[in-house]
Design an enzyme around this catalytic site. Structure first.
Site, PDB file in Angstrom:
ATOM      1  N   TYR A  33       0.816  -1.181   0.202  1.00  0.00           N
ATOM      2  CA  TYR A  33      -0.029   0.036  -0.077  1.00  0.00           C
ATOM      3  C   TYR A  33       0.846   1.161   0.042  1.00  0.00           C
ATOM      4  O   TYR A  33       2.144   1.124   0.311  1.00  0.00           O
ATOM      5  CB  TYR A  33      -0.953   0.013   1.157  1.00  0.00           C
ATOM      6  N   LYS A 148       6.760  -2.056   2.040  1.00  0.00           N
ATOM      7  CA  LYS A 148       5.301  -1.258   2.510  1.00  0.00           C
ATOM      8  C   LYS A 148       4.379  -2.381   2.289  1.00  0.00           C
ATOM      9  O   LYS A 148       3.348  -2.112   1.533  1.00  0.00           O
ATOM     10  CB  LYS A 148       5.293  -0.037   2.142  1.00  0.00           C
ATOM     11  N   GLU A 181      12.181   2.782  14.328  1.00  0.00           N
ATOM     12  CA  GLU A 181      11.176   3.828  13.939  1.00  0.00           C
ATOM     13  C   GLU A 181      10.015   3.686  14.800  1.00  0.00           C
ATOM     14  O   GLU A 181       9.838   3.151  15.739  1.00  0.00           O
ATOM     15  CB  GLU A 181      10.846   3.715  12.303  1.00  0.00           C
ATOM     16  N   LEU A 206      10.991   1.304   7.284  1.00  0.00           N
ATOM     17  CA  LEU A 206      10.460   1.534   5.984  1.00  0.00           C
ATOM     18  C   LEU A 206      11.020   2.862   5.658  1.00  0.00           C
ATOM     19  O   LEU A 206      10.990   3.684   6.482  1.00  0.00           O
ATOM     20  CB  LEU A 206       8.843   1.974   6.403  1.00  0.00           C
TER      21      LEU A 206
HETATM   22  N1  PDD Z   1       2.754   5.083   7.462  1.00  0.00           N
HETATM   23  N2  PDD Z   1       7.262   3.920   9.091  1.00  0.00           N
HETATM   24  C1  PDD Z   1       6.234   3.151   9.110  1.00  0.00           C
HETATM   25  C2  PDD Z   1       6.177   1.875   9.820  1.00  0.00           C
HETATM   26  C3  PDD Z   1       5.086   3.883   8.393  1.00  0.00           C
HETATM   27  O1  PDD Z   1       4.038   2.956   8.502  1.00  0.00           O
HETATM   28  C4  PDD Z   1       5.132   4.942   7.928  1.00  0.00           C
HETATM   29  C5  PDD Z   1       3.953   5.454   7.071  1.00  0.00           C
HETATM   30  C6  PDD Z   1       6.361   5.584   7.793  1.00  0.00           C
HETATM   31  C7  PDD Z   1       6.510   6.969   7.126  1.00  0.00           C
HETATM   32  O2  PDD Z   1       6.623   6.699   5.636  1.00  0.00           O
HETATM   33  P1  PDD Z   1       5.939   7.963   5.027  1.00  0.00           P
HETATM   34  O3  PDD Z   1       6.913   9.251   5.250  1.00  0.00           O
HETATM   35  O4  PDD Z   1       6.217   7.592   3.558  1.00  0.00           O
HETATM   36  O5  PDD Z   1       4.693   8.265   5.270  1.00  0.00           O
HETATM   37  C8  PDD Z   1       7.230   5.131   8.713  1.00  0.00           C
HETATM   38  C9  PDD Z   1       1.575   5.562   6.597  1.00  0.00           C
HETATM   39  C10 PDD Z   1       1.231   6.993   6.670  1.00  0.00           C
HETATM   40  C11 PDD Z   1       0.414   4.721   7.148  1.00  0.00           C
HETATM   41  O6  PDD Z   1       0.611   3.504   7.429  1.00  0.00           O
HETATM   42  O7  PDD Z   1      -0.610   5.266   7.507  1.00  0.00           O
END
Ligand code: PDD
Length: 290
Positions: A33, A148, A181, A206
Site C-alpha cells: 500500500y 510497505k 522507527e 520503512l
Molecule cells: N505510515 N514507518 C512506518 C512503519 C510507516 O507505516 C510509515 C507510514 C512511515 C513513514 O512513511 P511516509 O513518510 O512515506 O509516510 C514510517 C503511513 C502513513 C500509514 O501506514 O498510514
C-alpha cells in the site's frame, strides 16, 4: 468514509464498497500500500511514493497492474471524484483474487483499491507547536519492514499501546536497544552534538517519503545530518526528538516514556525543519495552511 472507492477498477459508494473474500490481501495480507497526502487538490511527493510502490511490488513479486501513466490518471480520478482538497489518498495493491492456497496463484491479476478522504492537516501544525509524547515498545516485526506491505499487526499493537498510554506514537526498539522507527512514522533525534540523526535506510525500517524529503531539505539548508542508528538511551538524553510521516509531516516529540526530551518543549532545530517542510508543501502544491 470516502465518498467513493475504486475497487478493482470500478467506483463504488464508500459506505457499501466491498472486496472479494478471496482477495489475497484479506486472506494473507499478501499486498502492498501507499498513503499519499493531498494539499490543494494535488498529490504531494507523488514521484517518490510511486518509486517506493514499485520497489515494494518488485520485492514481493507482484506484477505492476498498469503503466505508471495509467496509475497516475487513476489516482487523480480518485482524488477528483472524492472532491478532496486537503486529505489523504490510500492505494492498496494485492496479488489478486484466487482460491485460498499459500503459493502464488498461477493466473491472478493484481487487485487495486483506492480512495481519498478529507484530513485536516492544521491539527498537525497545532501539534508542531505543542509537541507530542511517545512510548517505547519492542520491535516485534518480521525481517522486511522496508517493504510497505499491508501486514501491519505488530504496528497495530504498538499503536494501540501508545493510545492506551495517552501517547501519540510508539517507538519500536530492537533487542540491541536501537530505535528502528515509530509504528507508522520515522523516528529522529537532534543529538548532543547538534546533528539531526535518523536510522539509515536498509532492511530494518520503512524508508519514509517524508523522511527522504526532510533529509533533502535539511542538507540543502546546510544543516548537519547523520543517517546512523541511535539507541533509546541516546534518544532519552537527546536535545530534541521528532517524528515524520506523510500524515504527520514533522512533529516534535517532547517526552519519551514519560521523561522529558531536552527541556520538554519543541526545540529550535525541529522548528526550523517544520517551517522548511511546510514551505516545500506550499512550493509543490500551492497549499497555505489557513
Ligand atoms: N505510515 N514507518 C512506518 C512503519 C510507516 O507505516 C510509515 C507510514 C512511515 C513513514 O512513511 P511516509 O513518510 O512515506 O509516510 C514510517 C503511513 C502513513 C500509514 O501506514 O498510514
Amino acid at each position: 468514509m470516502a465518498r467513493c472507492v475504486d475497487v478493482y477498477g470500478q467506483f463504488q459508494p464508500g459506505l457499501t464498497a466491498r472486496v472479494s473474500v478471496e482477495d489475497r490481501g484479506f486472506l494473507f495480507a499478501d499486498g502492498v500500500y501507499e498513503v499519499f497526502a493531498i494539499f490543494n487538490g494535488q498529490i504531494f511527493d507523488l514521484a517518490p511514493h510511486l518509486r517506493r510502490l514499485d520497489r515494494s511490488l518488485g520485492a514481493l513479486g507482484i506484477d505492476r497492474p498498469m503503466s505508471e501513466g495509467a496509475l497516475k490518471a487513476r489516482l487523480a480520478e480518485v482524488v477528483r471524484r472524492n472532491r478532496v482538497r486537503e486529505g489523504t489518498l490510500y492505494l492498496q495493491i494485492t496479488r489478486g483474487v484466487a482460491p485460498r492456497d499459500h503459493a502464488f496463484p498461477a493466473a491472478a491479476r493484481p487487485s487495486v483499491v483506492a480512495w481519498a478522504k478529507r484530513f485536516d492537516f492544521t491539527q498537525r501544525l497545532a501539534q508542531a507547536r505543542t509537541g507530542v509524547t511517545v512510548v517505547s515498545t519492542p520491535d516485534l516485526r518480521w525481517g522486511r519492514p522496508d517493504i510497505k506491505s499491508v501486514a501491519l499487526l505488530p504496528n497495530v499493537l504498538a499503536k494501540q499501546q501508545a493510545r492506551e498510554a495517552g501517547a501519540f506514537e510508539a517507538w519500536l526498539v530492537r533487542a540491541d536497544g536501537v530505535v528502528s522507527e515509530g509504528s507508522s512514522t520515522n523516528a529522529w533525534i537532534v543529538d548532543a552534538g547538534g546533528a539531526i540523526v535518523t536510522h539509515p535506510e536498509g532492511r530494518e525500517i520503512l524508508s519514509g517519503v517524508m523522511r527522504g524529503t526532510l533529509l533533502r531539505l535539511a542538507r540543502a539548508h546546510q544543516m548537519r545530518v547523520e543517517e546512523r542508528p541511535f539507541t533509546l538511551a541516546e534518544a532519552r538524553s537527546a536535545r530534541e526528538a521528532f517524528t515524520t510521516s506523510t500524515t504527520a509531516p514533522c512533529i516534535p516529540v517532547v517526552s519519551i516514556d514519560g521523561a522529558p526530551v531536552g527541556d520538554g518543549r519543541p526545540g529550535p532545530v525541529t522548528g526550523q525543519l517544520v517551517a522548511l517542510l511546510w514551505e516545500e508543501i506550499a512550493r509543490q502544491t500551492g497549499y497555505l495552511p489557513g
